[in-house]
Design a protein around this motif. Structure first.
Motif, short mmCIF file in Angstrom:
data_model
loop_
_atom_site.label_atom_id
_atom_site.label_comp_id
_atom_site.label_asym_id
_atom_site.label_seq_id
_atom_site.Cartn_x
_atom_site.Cartn_y
_atom_site.Cartn_z
N ALA A 199 5.84 1.22 -8.65
CA ALA A 199 6.01 1.18 -10.11
C ALA A 199 7.16 0.28 -10.51
O ALA A 199 7.08 -0.46 -11.49
CB ALA A 199 6.25 2.59 -10.63
N ASN A 200 8.24 0.31 -9.72
CA ASN A 200 9.43 -0.46 -10.06
C ASN A 200 9.28 -1.94 -9.73
O ASN A 200 9.59 -2.81 -10.55
CB ASN A 200 10.64 0.12 -9.33
N SER A 201 8.80 -2.25 -8.53
CA SER A 201 8.71 -3.64 -8.09
C SER A 201 7.31 -4.22 -8.29
O SER A 201 7.13 -5.27 -8.90
CB SER A 201 9.10 -3.77 -6.62
N LEU A 206 3.56 -7.49 -11.28
CA LEU A 206 2.17 -7.72 -11.69
C LEU A 206 2.06 -7.92 -13.20
O LEU A 206 1.38 -8.86 -13.66
CB LEU A 206 1.29 -6.55 -11.25
N VAL A 207 2.71 -7.04 -13.97
CA VAL A 207 2.67 -7.16 -15.44
C VAL A 207 3.27 -8.49 -15.88
O VAL A 207 2.71 -9.19 -16.74
CB VAL A 207 3.41 -5.97 -16.10
N THR A 208 4.40 -8.85 -15.30
CA THR A 208 5.06 -10.12 -15.64
C THR A 208 4.15 -11.30 -15.31
O THR A 208 4.02 -12.24 -16.10
CB THR A 208 6.39 -10.27 -14.89
N PHE A 209 3.52 -11.24 -14.14
CA PHE A 209 2.64 -12.33 -13.71
C PHE A 209 1.43 -12.46 -14.65
O PHE A 209 1.05 -13.58 -15.02
CB PHE A 209 2.17 -12.06 -12.28
N VAL A 210 0.86 -11.33 -15.05
CA VAL A 210 -0.29 -11.36 -15.97
C VAL A 210 0.13 -11.92 -17.33
O VAL A 210 -0.59 -12.72 -17.93
CB VAL A 210 -0.88 -9.94 -16.13
N VAL A 211 1.31 -11.51 -17.81
CA VAL A 211 1.82 -12.02 -19.09
C VAL A 211 2.02 -13.53 -19.01
O VAL A 211 1.67 -14.27 -19.94
CB VAL A 211 3.15 -11.32 -19.47
N LEU A 212 2.56 -14.01 -17.90
CA LEU A 212 2.76 -15.45 -17.71
C LEU A 212 1.42 -16.19 -17.70
O LEU A 212 1.28 -17.24 -18.34
CB LEU A 212 3.50 -15.72 -16.40
N LEU A 213 0.43 -15.64 -17.01
CA LEU A 213 -0.89 -16.27 -16.97
C LEU A 213 -1.53 -16.31 -18.36
O LEU A 213 -2.14 -17.31 -18.75
CB LEU A 213 -1.81 -15.52 -15.99
N MET A 214 -1.36 -15.22 -19.11
CA MET A 214 -1.92 -15.16 -20.47
C MET A 214 -1.25 -16.18 -21.37
O MET A 214 -1.92 -16.84 -22.19
CB MET A 214 -1.77 -13.75 -21.04
N SER A 215 0.07 -16.34 -21.23
CA SER A 215 0.78 -17.30 -22.07
C SER A 215 0.30 -18.71 -21.79
O SER A 215 0.14 -19.53 -22.71
CB SER A 215 2.29 -17.18 -21.85
N PHE A 248 6.59 -18.07 -6.29
CA PHE A 248 7.47 -16.91 -6.28
C PHE A 248 6.68 -15.60 -6.33
O PHE A 248 6.95 -14.67 -5.58
CB PHE A 248 8.44 -16.98 -7.46
N PHE A 249 5.68 -15.53 -7.21
CA PHE A 249 5.00 -14.26 -7.47
C PHE A 249 3.93 -13.91 -6.44
O PHE A 249 3.74 -12.72 -6.14
CB PHE A 249 4.38 -14.26 -8.87
N ALA A 250 3.21 -14.90 -5.91
CA ALA A 250 2.09 -14.59 -5.00
C ALA A 250 2.55 -13.79 -3.77
O ALA A 250 1.99 -12.71 -3.49
CB ALA A 250 1.38 -15.88 -4.60
N PRO A 251 3.56 -14.26 -3.02
CA PRO A 251 4.01 -13.45 -1.87
C PRO A 251 4.69 -12.15 -2.28
O PRO A 251 4.57 -11.14 -1.58
CB PRO A 251 5.00 -14.38 -1.14
N LEU A 252 5.39 -12.17 -3.41
CA LEU A 252 6.07 -10.97 -3.89
C LEU A 252 5.06 -9.87 -4.19
O LEU A 252 5.26 -8.71 -3.81
CB LEU A 252 6.89 -11.31 -5.14
N LEU A 253 3.96 -10.22 -4.86
CA LEU A 253 2.93 -9.24 -5.18
C LEU A 253 2.23 -8.74 -3.93
O LEU A 253 1.86 -7.56 -3.85
CB LEU A 253 1.91 -9.84 -6.16
#
Length: 307
Positions: A199-201, A206-215, A248-253
């Motif tokens: 939930a924390n990481s 994931l939410v940040t990544f989705v928001v970035l993709l939507m933007s 940054f996000f792909a390996p992190l997720l």
């Protein structure tokens, strides 16, 4: 609490047990760290010493370089030293400090990347209101919010790890202290804590990544009506940011969105967001950016004493 005191230090198993591979990795990552230091410091100084600091995009980029520098420095120097060390140990307090600082600067980087995406969204989708919306006051507030968000995220991870009972063994199958490897060492049921880590990481990423993709989906939709020249200019500034976000996000997720388990591949994927991304970010943002190249040339001319 008495169980935790049984462990005063942890042993980091590192990337490999073979000395030949460790020596090769030492040379590789030492060079990588030099590139990280040089590249990010060059971007920070070039922006700060030029008029680019007054532009929100470069204002955020200078802070991204600073967070990259601090973030990788929580892990990489220790990794480089351990590659030549016979005993790869870290004290309990050192381990918890590394975990906190790594997630603190990593969280800041996530939120700065979000702020940069917002800047590009306003610049392309609301150009007439850009200077009003992206005022210096708003930019400072976004940086402050990024630091606050990074602190809350890292403090949550820190609390989940530090109060676990550690009563042996003390070998961490990684090259730095992170929550999942520490959960494997805890002598208690960690399934609920594992969900809190997700939930924390995981969900935050994931939410940040989705928001970035939507933007960027909105940006791509908006630039359809632009002329070919203006469309190319708008997309060129966005493509650099998208590349950095994916790196940054792909390996992190991959690591944090799944249940609390550790895989052998985790070490390789962790290298991407702890070393590879901070090393490539300066190159990605400068190779296709004429304003950044000019700022670096101007700085270099001042250093060597030519007009």
């Amino acid at each position: 609490m008495r169980y935790r005191n049984n462990i005063t230090e942890f042993i980091l198993l590192g990337l490999s047990q073979k000395k030949e591979i460790e020596v090769l990795c030492f040379l590789l990552f030492f060079l990588c760290y030099i590139v990280i230091l040089t590249g990010n410091l060059l971007i920070m100084i070039s922006i700060t010493c030029s008029q680019l600091i007054n532009q929100p995009m470069y204002f955020f980029l200078s802070y991204l370089s600073l967070s990259d520098l601090c973030y990788t420095s929580t892990v990489t120097p220790k990794l480089i030293i351990d590659l030549l060390a016979t005993k790869k140990s870290i004290s309990f307090n050192g381990c918890m400090t590394q975990l906190f600082t790594m997630h603190f600067f990593g969280g800041i980087e996530v939120f700065i990347l979000t702020g940069m995406a917002y800047d590009r969204y306003v610049a392309i989708c609301k150009p007439l209101h850009y200077t009003i919306i992206m005022s210096r006051r708003r930019c400072d507030a976004l940086i402050a919010a990024s630091c606050a968000g990074g602190f809350l995220h890292s403090f949550g991870q820190f609390l989940l790890a530090i109060f676990l009972p550690y009563c042996g063994p003390n070998e961490i199958d990684h090259y730095f202290c992170d929550v999942y490897p520490l959960l494997n060492l805890a002598c208690t049921d960690t399934r609920r804590i594992g969900f809190l880590v997700i939930a924390n990481s995981g969900l935050m990423g994931l939410v940040t990544f989705v928001v970035l993709l939507m933007s960027y989906a909105v940006i791509l939709y908006t630039v359809r009506s632009y002329s070919v020249e203006n469309r190319h200019k708008a997309l060129s500034t966005c493509s650099s940011h998208i590349t950095v976000v994916v790196l940054f996000f792909a390996p992190l997720l991959f690591i944090y969105i799944r249940p609390a388990t550790t895989l052998p591949e985790d070490k390789v994927f962790a290298l991407f967001y702890t070393i590879i991304a901070p090393m490539l970010n300066p190159l990605i943002y400068t190779l296709r950016n004429m304003e950044m190249k000019n700022a670096i040339r101007k700085l270099w001319s001042q250093i060597i004493g030519h007009p």
